[in-house]
Design a protein around this motif. Sequence first.
Motif, PDB file in Angstrom:
ATOM      1  N   HIS A 360       0.837  -1.221   0.000  1.00 13.43           N
ATOM      2  CA  HIS A 360       0.000   0.000   0.000  1.00 13.43           C
ATOM      3  C   HIS A 360       0.864   1.261   0.000  1.00 13.43           C
ATOM      4  N   LEU A 364       1.505   4.070  -2.910  1.00  7.64           N
ATOM      5  CA  LEU A 364       1.296   5.505  -2.656  1.00  7.64           C
ATOM      6  C   LEU A 364       2.552   6.309  -2.980  1.00  7.64           C
ATOM      7  N   ASP A 391      -3.858  14.995  -0.456  1.00  8.89           N
ATOM      8  CA  ASP A 391      -5.043  14.135  -0.542  1.00  8.89           C
ATOM      9  C   ASP A 391      -5.764  14.345  -1.861  1.00  8.89           C
ATOM     10  N   LEU A 394      -3.803  12.846  -4.812  1.00  7.50           N
ATOM     11  CA  LEU A 394      -3.774  11.387  -4.883  1.00  7.50           C
ATOM     12  C   LEU A 394      -5.064  10.783  -5.419  1.00  7.50           C
ATOM     13  N   ILE A 398      -5.896   6.439  -7.127  1.00  5.72           N
ATOM     14  CA  ILE A 398      -5.907   5.453  -6.018  1.00  5.72           C
ATOM     15  C   ILE A 398      -7.036   4.425  -6.131  1.00  5.72           C
ATOM     16  N   ILE A 405      -7.127   5.864   1.988  1.00  9.28           N
ATOM     17  CA  ILE A 405      -5.937   6.567   2.463  1.00  9.28           C
ATOM     18  C   ILE A 405      -6.268   7.274   3.771  1.00  9.28           C
ATOM     19  N   THR A 406      -5.345   7.136   4.721  1.00  2.00           N
ATOM     20  CA  THR A 406      -5.519   7.790   6.011  1.00  2.00           C
ATOM     21  C   THR A 406      -4.576   8.982   6.110  1.00  2.00           C
ATOM     22  N   ASP A 409      -1.051   7.941   6.404  1.00  4.04           N
ATOM     23  CA  ASP A 409      -0.373   7.655   5.134  1.00  4.04           C
ATOM     24  C   ASP A 409       0.195   8.930   4.511  1.00  4.04           C
ATOM     25  N   ILE A 410      -0.607   9.980   4.567  1.00  2.00           N
ATOM     26  CA  ILE A 410      -0.174  11.237   3.952  1.00  2.00           C
ATOM     27  C   ILE A 410       1.008  11.836   4.711  1.00  2.00           C
TER      28      ILE A 410
END
Length: 876
Positions: A360, A364, A391, A394, A398, A405-406, A409-410
């Motif tokens: 994952h 990303l 965000d 992306l 995705i 996505i959390t 993650d960012i």
Amino acid sequence: MQEENNEPIDEEFGNQETITKVTGMYKDWFLDYASYVILERAVPGIKDGFKPVQRRILHSMKDLDDGRYNKVANIVGHTMQYHPHGDASIADAMVQIGQKELLIDMQGNWGNILTGDSAAASRYIEARLSKFALDVVFNPKTTEWQSSYDGRRKEPIDLPVKFPMLLAQGAEGIAVGLSTKILPHNFNELIDASIKHLKGKNFSIVPDFLTGGIADVSNYNDGKRGGKIRVRAKISQIDKKTLVINEIPFGTTTSSLIDSILKANDKGTIKIKQIEDNTAANVEILVHLPPGISPDKTIDALFAFTNCENSISPLCCVIDDNKPVFIGVSEVLRRSTDHTVELLKMELEIQLNELEEQWHFASLERIFIENRIYRDIEEQETWEGVIKAIDEGLKPHIKHLKRAITEEDIVRLTEIRIKKISKFDIDKAKQFIESLEDKIAEVKNHLANLIDFAIDYFKNLKLKYGKGKERLTEIRLFDDIVATKVVMRNTKLYVNREEGFVGTSLKKDEYVDDCADIDDIIVFRRDGVMMITKVDSKTFVGKDIIHIAVFKKNDKRTVYNMIYRDGKSGPSYMKRFNVTGVTRDKEYDLTAGTKGSSVLYFTANPNGEAETVSIVLRAVGSIKKLKWDIDFSDLAIKGRSSKGNTVTKYAIKKIELKSEGVSTLKPRKIWFDETVQRLNVDERGDLLGEFRGEDRLLIINQKGIVKTIKPELTTHFDNDMIVLEKWIPQKPISAIYFDGEKEKYFIKRFMIDNPNKEEVFISEHPKSQLEIVSTDYRPMAEITFSKRSIENMTINLEEFIAVKGIKALGNQLTSDKIKQVTLLESLPYVPEEVDDVEVNDEEVIENEDITFELDGEIEDDKNNDEKDSNGQIKLF
């Protein structure tokens, strides 16, 4: 505590005891203590197979593990952070784990389980976890944790052990109200059993001990309560005067074994000359025997009277769900194997989750760098703006991701260094993602085929660690050794016939026989009463003893011949009977029971002999026939309580022995039980034949040694024995062998000239080897050569060579290398017929002392001699 009885004490009776009732904390303390000892000290857990102290030691060793050895004292001190007991108990427990040679890699003197020597002080010895322990015992990701006893640290509730560790190591402990004794089992056999369980097949497991030895596990009962196994030392014979013990039973040491042998020698149950302990890396105890002592009988006596044989009662008690339970070792293995599968599943799921997280973030990261989304944050002035910009950047890329996505993650994307962005290689990133996808697919396949994965796991364990862990304890059925048959009879038994005393202290009286303290003796009196009693220093058994001997229980071959008068003036009766077993110290009347009865004639015959006697009556009244002969062989052998057959109603003056008898019993059938390598008369194994007193057994072993022996049931046989049969002196022995000195094959045929001598019939060169041996009259053999160009050869051994002496070299067969020799069906044998001998009336045939005259009466010089009443036959 409160007093239940508060009434005043009566002064007349003084102070009286009062009944007190246990209340308060005392009421529960014992139960709390018992629960603590059971759960926290003495009994192992079923999940990982460890007691709490063992679990804490291994956890501490993992804490300290850096690949190098640590001082045991240091490990003990570290363990005290988790274990609420003293350092001595921790050190002892650690030594016990180490001596099982499975989880701890030891350095220094850790003691010796063979000799019983203790380990050096903990400050002098070192340890580290073994590679096996690191592989199967630890995984912090699948471990459940709890607070230590003082709350300062975390310790494992159970270690995630992926192996039936409890059965491999064994366990023993005594708690309050219960105990446990789980015997160790073989490493490789446990793995094989686990694989069978996973395949849905039946399995069975039996103990295996590091001390080796021999075990009879026929009553193991799956290690449950009520089961029992017998363990023996491995004893062999070096020569006629020396025995060697190479392996000892579980639960003993060389020191305790030697002590038990010396004590048995002091008691007189065995007889040895000297014992010598040469134990070093391996056990070697030499037992030297005095002249005239049977090695075979001594081996049995060592099993019967010393620690060379022990009985062990297993009791499998484990902690399951915080409670003690009693189950079998098969159930322990099933539960352990299923738990291993659960742990493997957990590890695979954790691994899959980690791989998916890697995939994952790698995806990303690729989107973030490949699409230059990092540029979108250049114009943002706030952190919230940066997060939102990434965000939004992306979102178009995705759709193929497996989860949303959390913010975390960012945040990780913002932490990527400029250097990594500038050197980013799209192809390498694709390859890395593809490799992760392959690994994910592999893990998912393992999860989908979890049982096959677990089977492969166990197979890999065996391949990696199973070498050198082969079974050490030989499994064999034991024959029961009757102590009275093998005890060394070093005490002399005496009798005072008139006064009726028997015992070992009557040295001024008549000597009877050698005996032992555990023997029983059988006594017959003139009044027809028989009794059996234990050997003692002095025992009164009744006056007028006519026969006394050491009693053999269940002896059906000893037959007693008796003539007695019924009452003071009644008729006389004769009977034959044997005594196989009675109640000790009880008197048995062998007559009809009339008062005043008396034994007139009595003999004890060890092989069922039946003599002929002459009855002489008193010349009273008009009796015409005063003398006639009676043959005991005409009488059937009945029970001791039978009345017998009438001899005469008149008074007997005397009874004279006319001729000694021969055995009326059938030849004894003897079997050989290959399972226990013993002779028996209980129809177990293969029938060797019917044996009379003079018959012998023929034994040939792979070393080319031939001998004949009397068929004694206590005889021990070597494992390399290839011929065991009833010896027929007229049958030749044929052999094909390789002579190491001449490097050629020979054939020989010979007879045994000296049956009492053990001889080697092939050359004694180290390379000499016996190919085949046959005891048939006319054997045939097929020779297969190593060279394919040489055709097979069929040999008639009878035609190839005549019967010669046992020391003869034989006739040369070939110098070519033989691949195999196979015995074929022998040619039919027809015994030579003996022509009838014609004799004239005047011819005489002589045979030893007996002369047969054809025109006269038979004359027997031996039987014409008048017999007296001395010796084995007793005449009254």
